[in-house]
Scaffold this active site. Sequence first.
Site, PDB file in Angstrom:
ATOM      1  N   LYS A  12      36.448  35.146  47.931  1.00 62.94           N
ATOM      2  CA  LYS A  12      36.336  36.391  47.363  1.00 62.94           C
ATOM      3  C   LYS A  12      37.467  36.976  47.874  1.00 62.94           C
ATOM      4  O   LYS A  12      38.128  37.560  47.660  1.00 62.94           O
ATOM      5  CB  LYS A  12      35.376  37.112  47.068  1.00 62.94           C
ATOM      6  CG  LYS A  12      34.031  36.691  45.764  1.00 62.94           C
ATOM      7  CD  LYS A  12      33.305  37.551  45.376  1.00 62.94           C
ATOM      8  CE  LYS A  12      32.046  36.641  44.282  1.00 62.94           C
ATOM      9  NZ  LYS A  12      31.193  38.010  44.586  1.00 62.94           N
ATOM     10  N   ASP A  64      30.010  41.827  40.527  1.00 61.47           N
ATOM     11  CA  ASP A  64      29.109  41.493  40.106  1.00 61.47           C
ATOM     12  C   ASP A  64      29.585  39.989  38.974  1.00 61.47           C
ATOM     13  O   ASP A  64      30.453  40.924  37.988  1.00 61.47           O
ATOM     14  CB  ASP A  64      27.994  41.943  39.698  1.00 61.47           C
ATOM     15  CG  ASP A  64      26.579  40.784  39.716  1.00 61.47           C
ATOM     16  OD1 ASP A  64      26.542  39.765  40.776  1.00 61.47           O
ATOM     17  OD2 ASP A  64      25.793  40.952  38.761  1.00 61.47           O
ATOM     18  N   SER A  65      29.510  39.130  38.532  1.00 58.38           N
ATOM     19  CA  SER A  65      29.998  38.285  37.937  1.00 58.38           C
ATOM     20  C   SER A  65      28.815  37.297  37.140  1.00 58.38           C
ATOM     21  O   SER A  65      27.934  36.570  38.072  1.00 58.38           O
ATOM     22  CB  SER A  65      31.519  37.336  37.944  1.00 58.38           C
ATOM     23  OG  SER A  65      31.245  36.836  39.437  1.00 58.38           O
ATOM     24  N   PHE A 147      36.168  27.113  40.154  1.00 57.30           N
ATOM     25  CA  PHE A 147      34.762  26.961  40.895  1.00 57.30           C
ATOM     26  C   PHE A 147      33.007  27.038  39.183  1.00 57.30           C
ATOM     27  O   PHE A 147      33.778  27.368  38.556  1.00 57.30           O
ATOM     28  CB  PHE A 147      34.421  27.497  41.991  1.00 57.30           C
ATOM     29  CG  PHE A 147      34.752  28.944  41.277  1.00 57.30           C
ATOM     30  CD1 PHE A 147      35.645  29.881  41.270  1.00 57.30           C
ATOM     31  CD2 PHE A 147      33.087  29.989  41.826  1.00 57.30           C
ATOM     32  CE1 PHE A 147      35.852  31.426  40.593  1.00 57.30           C
ATOM     33  CE2 PHE A 147      33.263  31.366  40.861  1.00 57.30           C
ATOM     34  CZ  PHE A 147      34.291  32.054  40.950  1.00 57.30           C
ATOM     35  N   GLY A 148      32.526  26.904  40.465  1.00 60.05           N
ATOM     36  CA  GLY A 148      31.600  27.285  39.346  1.00 60.05           C
ATOM     37  C   GLY A 148      31.338  26.905  38.378  1.00 60.05           C
ATOM     38  O   GLY A 148      31.218  25.187  37.646  1.00 60.05           O
ATOM     39  N   TYR A 149      31.544  27.462  37.590  1.00 58.57           N
ATOM     40  CA  TYR A 149      31.038  26.777  35.695  1.00 58.57           C
ATOM     41  C   TYR A 149      32.763  26.948  34.909  1.00 58.57           C
ATOM     42  O   TYR A 149      32.474  26.648  33.634  1.00 58.57           O
ATOM     43  CB  TYR A 149      30.558  28.060  34.582  1.00 58.57           C
ATOM     44  CG  TYR A 149      28.688  28.430  35.350  1.00 58.57           C
ATOM     45  CD1 TYR A 149      28.027  27.121  35.049  1.00 58.57           C
ATOM     46  CD2 TYR A 149      28.409  29.860  35.550  1.00 58.57           C
ATOM     47  CE1 TYR A 149      26.667  27.366  35.485  1.00 58.57           C
ATOM     48  CE2 TYR A 149      27.268  29.090  36.162  1.00 58.57           C
ATOM     49  CZ  TYR A 149      26.266  28.582  36.371  1.00 58.57           C
ATOM     50  OH  TYR A 149      25.292  28.729  37.548  1.00 58.57           O
ATOM     51  N   ASP A 150      33.483  26.576  35.205  1.00 57.75           N
ATOM     52  CA  ASP A 150      34.779  26.677  35.421  1.00 57.75           C
ATOM     53  C   ASP A 150      35.140  25.589  34.351  1.00 57.75           C
ATOM     54  O   ASP A 150      36.069  25.726  32.843  1.00 57.75           O
ATOM     55  CB  ASP A 150      35.940  26.837  36.491  1.00 57.75           C
ATOM     56  CG  ASP A 150      36.161  28.140  36.772  1.00 57.75           C
ATOM     57  OD1 ASP A 150      35.901  28.591  35.866  1.00 57.75           O
ATOM     58  OD2 ASP A 150      37.204  28.360  37.738  1.00 57.75           O
ATOM     59  N   LYS A 171      43.992  31.278  34.437  1.00 60.51           N
ATOM     60  CA  LYS A 171      42.600  32.172  34.742  1.00 60.51           C
ATOM     61  C   LYS A 171      43.176  33.042  35.810  1.00 60.51           C
ATOM     62  O   LYS A 171      42.590  34.475  35.206  1.00 60.51           O
ATOM     63  CB  LYS A 171      41.574  30.744  35.155  1.00 60.51           C
ATOM     64  CG  LYS A 171      40.326  32.132  35.317  1.00 60.51           C
ATOM     65  CD  LYS A 171      39.348  31.025  35.959  1.00 60.51           C
ATOM     66  CE  LYS A 171      37.989  31.934  36.663  1.00 60.51           C
ATOM     67  NZ  LYS A 171      37.321  31.347  37.802  1.00 60.51           N
ATOM     68  N   ARG A 177      38.110  38.213  36.026  1.00 61.83           N
ATOM     69  CA  ARG A 177      37.997  39.305  37.040  1.00 61.83           C
ATOM     70  C   ARG A 177      39.889  40.179  37.286  1.00 61.83           C
ATOM     71  O   ARG A 177      39.879  40.875  37.733  1.00 61.83           O
ATOM     72  CB  ARG A 177      38.553  38.024  38.138  1.00 61.83           C
ATOM     73  CG  ARG A 177      38.141  38.935  39.510  1.00 61.83           C
ATOM     74  CD  ARG A 177      37.100  37.502  40.144  1.00 61.83           C
ATOM     75  NE  ARG A 177      35.242  37.097  40.122  1.00 61.83           N
ATOM     76  CZ  ARG A 177      35.382  36.496  39.578  1.00 61.83           C
ATOM     77  NH1 ARG A 177      36.543  34.797  39.168  1.00 61.83           N
ATOM     78  NH2 ARG A 177      34.428  35.831  39.540  1.00 61.83           N
TER      79      ARG A 177
END
Length: 194
Positions: A12, A64-65, A147-150, A171, A177
């Site tokens: 981040k 926060d996301s 990353f994550g739910y991408d 993205k 973001r």
Amino acid sequence: MKVILASSNDHKVEEFQVLFKDSLEIEKADKIEVIEDGTSFFENAHLKAKAYFEKYKKPVLSDDSGLCLEAFPLILGIHSARYKPELASYTDKCIALIDHYKNEEVNNFNSHFSCVLCLYISEKEVYFFEGISEGKISQTLRGHQGFGYDPLFIPTHHPEQKSFSEDSEWKFENGHRAKAVQELKKFLKEARLS
Ligand code: IMP
């Protein structure tokens, strides 16, 4: 303006340093444990920013996301980071989500990512900026970037209907973001703070 990033996540810090390279100087800080018990992305971003401001007494940027599912509003959302903690990887968490849609026989795959930034300059100067990406949940994992739910997320406005994981460059420029960052940059320019 110099701001402390209310996060110890190196990804981040680097991402925000790139995104704000012409407008904010992003400083890294030691991690503070913040209990994120707010009921919205706004409240949680505020809780994080306030905690860092109280410790460092300097302007803070927090975020926060999460991913919000229209059919299942109570899973993910502000709890996105805490979904199925027993599963070690995000690949497993994504597969579990696909299974959830199948098991519940739900065909409403509408969803959105939200990112809220909080700029906490002082107790009386606290500003919020939100970016949203609308899209659908894919029923297969698609792509390997990000990353994550991408790998599960197909943004509505992608010209070729690629997932975030299949086109992380898109993205980076058009995602939730990026949109929140653009709003904050606009504010900095108008307030002559950049
Ligand atoms: P936090 O904002 O660091 O609290 O992260 C919230 C959760 O949402 C994490 O589980 C992330 O994996 C997920 N998340 C937030 N933004 C994104 C994104 O852009 N892509 C994929 N997952 C995300």
